[in-house]
Motif scaffolding. Sequence first.
Motif, PDB file in Angstrom:
ATOM      1  N   LEU A  96       0.807  -1.219   0.000  1.00 28.62           N
ATOM      2  CA  LEU A  96       0.000   0.000   0.000  1.00 28.62           C
ATOM      3  C   LEU A  96       0.843   1.273   0.000  1.00 28.62           C
ATOM      4  CD1 LEU A  96      -2.672  -1.110   2.628  1.00 28.62           C
ATOM      5  CD2 LEU A  96      -2.915  -1.066   0.140  1.00 28.62           C
ATOM      6  N   ILE A  97       2.140   1.131  -0.302  1.00 23.95           N
ATOM      7  CA  ILE A  97       3.035   2.287  -0.290  1.00 23.95           C
ATOM      8  C   ILE A  97       2.562   3.414  -1.220  1.00 23.95           C
ATOM      9  CG2 ILE A  97       5.345   3.064  -1.014  1.00 23.95           C
ATOM     10  CD1 ILE A  97       6.486   0.608   0.294  1.00 23.95           C
ATOM     11  N   PRO A  98       2.133   3.133  -2.474  1.00 22.39           N
ATOM     12  CA  PRO A  98       1.663   4.230  -3.332  1.00 22.39           C
ATOM     13  C   PRO A  98       0.504   5.020  -2.709  1.00 22.39           C
ATOM     14  CG  PRO A  98       2.035   2.265  -4.642  1.00 22.39           C
ATOM     15  CD  PRO A  98       2.144   1.847  -3.216  1.00 22.39           C
ATOM     16  N   ILE A  99      -0.407   4.317  -2.058  1.00 20.72           N
ATOM     17  CA  ILE A  99      -1.534   5.000  -1.418  1.00 20.72           C
ATOM     18  C   ILE A  99      -1.037   5.818  -0.231  1.00 20.72           C
ATOM     19  CG2 ILE A  99      -3.733   4.692  -0.221  1.00 20.72           C
ATOM     20  CD1 ILE A  99      -4.149   2.142  -1.789  1.00 20.72           C
ATOM     21  N   THR A 100      -0.096   5.249   0.525  1.00 18.66           N
ATOM     22  CA  THR A 100       0.456   5.968   1.673  1.00 18.66           C
ATOM     23  C   THR A 100       1.181   7.229   1.208  1.00 18.66           C
ATOM     24  OG1 THR A 100       0.784   3.843   2.790  1.00 18.66           O
ATOM     25  CG2 THR A 100       1.865   5.760   3.746  1.00 18.66           C
ATOM     26  N   MET A 101       1.898   7.161   0.087  1.00 14.77           N
ATOM     27  CA  MET A 101       2.566   8.343  -0.465  1.00 14.77           C
ATOM     28  C   MET A 101       1.555   9.428  -0.824  1.00 14.77           C
ATOM     29  SD  MET A 101       5.606   6.872  -2.936  1.00 14.77           S
ATOM     30  CE  MET A 101       7.213   6.472  -2.255  1.00 14.77           C
ATOM     31  N   THR A 102       0.441   9.001  -1.406  1.00 11.95           N
ATOM     32  CA  THR A 102      -0.606   9.962  -1.761  1.00 11.95           C
ATOM     33  C   THR A 102      -1.188  10.617  -0.515  1.00 11.95           C
ATOM     34  OG1 THR A 102      -1.183   8.648  -3.712  1.00 11.95           O
ATOM     35  CG2 THR A 102      -2.795  10.264  -2.966  1.00 11.95           C
ATOM     36  N   ILE A 103      -1.442   9.795   0.508  1.00  9.27           N
ATOM     37  CA  ILE A 103      -1.972  10.331   1.762  1.00  9.27           C
ATOM     38  C   ILE A 103      -0.959  11.272   2.414  1.00  9.27           C
ATOM     39  CG2 ILE A 103      -2.653   9.714   4.113  1.00  9.27           C
ATOM     40  CD1 ILE A 103      -3.874   7.161   2.984  1.00  9.27           C
ATOM     41  N   ALA A 104       0.327  10.884   2.387  1.00  4.08           N
ATOM     42  CA  ALA A 104       1.368  11.734   2.963  1.00  4.08           C
ATOM     43  C   ALA A 104       1.424  13.089   2.255  1.00  4.08           C
ATOM     44  CB  ALA A 104       2.731  11.037   2.871  1.00  4.08           C
ATOM     45  N   THR A 105       1.246  13.068   0.933  1.00  5.53           N
ATOM     46  CA  THR A 105       1.241  14.317   0.173  1.00  5.53           C
ATOM     47  C   THR A 105       0.084  15.211   0.602  1.00  5.53           C
ATOM     48  OG1 THR A 105       2.252  13.210  -1.739  1.00  5.53           O
ATOM     49  CG2 THR A 105       1.141  15.318  -2.142  1.00  5.53           C
TER      50      THR A 105
ATOM     51  N   ILE B  73       8.919   7.770   2.055  1.00  6.27           N
ATOM     52  CA  ILE B  73       7.502   8.130   1.922  1.00  6.27           C
ATOM     53  C   ILE B  73       7.256   9.536   2.476  1.00  6.27           C
ATOM     54  CG2 ILE B  73       5.162   7.594   2.701  1.00  6.27           C
ATOM     55  CD1 ILE B  73       5.953   4.647   2.711  1.00  6.27           C
ATOM     56  N   THR B  74       7.814   9.810   3.651  1.00  2.00           N
ATOM     57  CA  THR B  74       7.638  11.124   4.279  1.00  2.00           C
ATOM     58  C   THR B  74       8.258  12.218   3.420  1.00  2.00           C
ATOM     59  OG1 THR B  74       7.741  10.049   6.448  1.00  2.00           O
ATOM     60  CG2 THR B  74       7.991  12.438   6.399  1.00  2.00           C
ATOM     61  N   TRP B  75       9.466  11.956   2.902  1.00  3.06           N
ATOM     62  CA  TRP B  75      10.139  12.928   2.038  1.00  3.06           C
ATOM     63  C   TRP B  75       9.340  13.163   0.758  1.00  3.06           C
ATOM     64  CZ3 TRP B  75      11.977  11.866  -2.917  1.00  3.06           C
ATOM     65  CH2 TRP B  75      12.705  12.894  -3.519  1.00  3.06           C
ATOM     66  N   PHE B  76       8.862  12.091   0.146  1.00  2.18           N
ATOM     67  CA  PHE B  76       8.087  12.223  -1.090  1.00  2.18           C
ATOM     68  C   PHE B  76       6.836  13.060  -0.853  1.00  2.18           C
ATOM     69  CE2 PHE B  76       4.585  10.941  -3.802  1.00  2.18           C
ATOM     70  CZ  PHE B  76       5.135  11.040  -5.069  1.00  2.18           C
ATOM     71  N   GLY B  77       6.106  12.761   0.224  1.00  2.00           N
ATOM     72  CA  GLY B  77       4.879  13.494   0.499  1.00  2.00           C
ATOM     73  C   GLY B  77       5.123  14.973   0.710  1.00  2.00           C
TER      74      GLY B  77
END
Length: 210
Positions: A36-45, A74-78
């Motif tokens: 679920l990393i892609p979804i987590t990245m979206t949520i982090a953004t 993930i945190t950096w990407f968001g």
Amino acid sequence: MQKKVSIFLFYSFIAFLIYTYQGAILSWIENATLSLIPITMTIATLMSLFPIIPYPFVGAVIGASYGLIIGGVITWFGSTAASLLMFLIVRYGYQDWGVKVLHRYKALSQVTTLFEKNAFLTILFARVIPFIPSIVINTYAALSRIRLLPYMLASALGKVPAMLLFALVGAQWMNDPFSILYILLFYALFLLVVYFLYQIWTRRTRRIET
């Protein structure tokens, strides 16, 4: 005017949804899996773009769920993606209004001119220091004449230390909570060094300009 109002209403609606479901969102992140990393990245953004919950706390939750490396990425990407989106929203939605405000006051206009001459390093140092609100940097940069690519590179590089810190705190909290004190002390010393380097750089820049 219609475009500005539409952007504002859409922004307010998303912020309302995050405020309403913030507990459920954090709970979902805590139980998220690698698939679920892609979804987590979206949520982090979205959580960075709409800071209803302080993003350092969001980063710590992500770090606790995914570990230091994956959680840090993930945190950096968001955070980086949110900065880019805010930059684009302000530049192409509100720049005409913002530029008038910047140039209405002579002192602020002069600061903006100096910022534009050294924008890359200024943004880089500002990103490294997490006490400067990201929304201020995003908005000010978008209203200036800095090009998109230097802004993206400076923001992406400058966000790495803070985002890794947030993820590290979350990861360590699950294993050894007391080690967080040493991590924060080390980061405080790091920020002090960055601050002194920034002061040296600004003094040299001023001497060159005068």
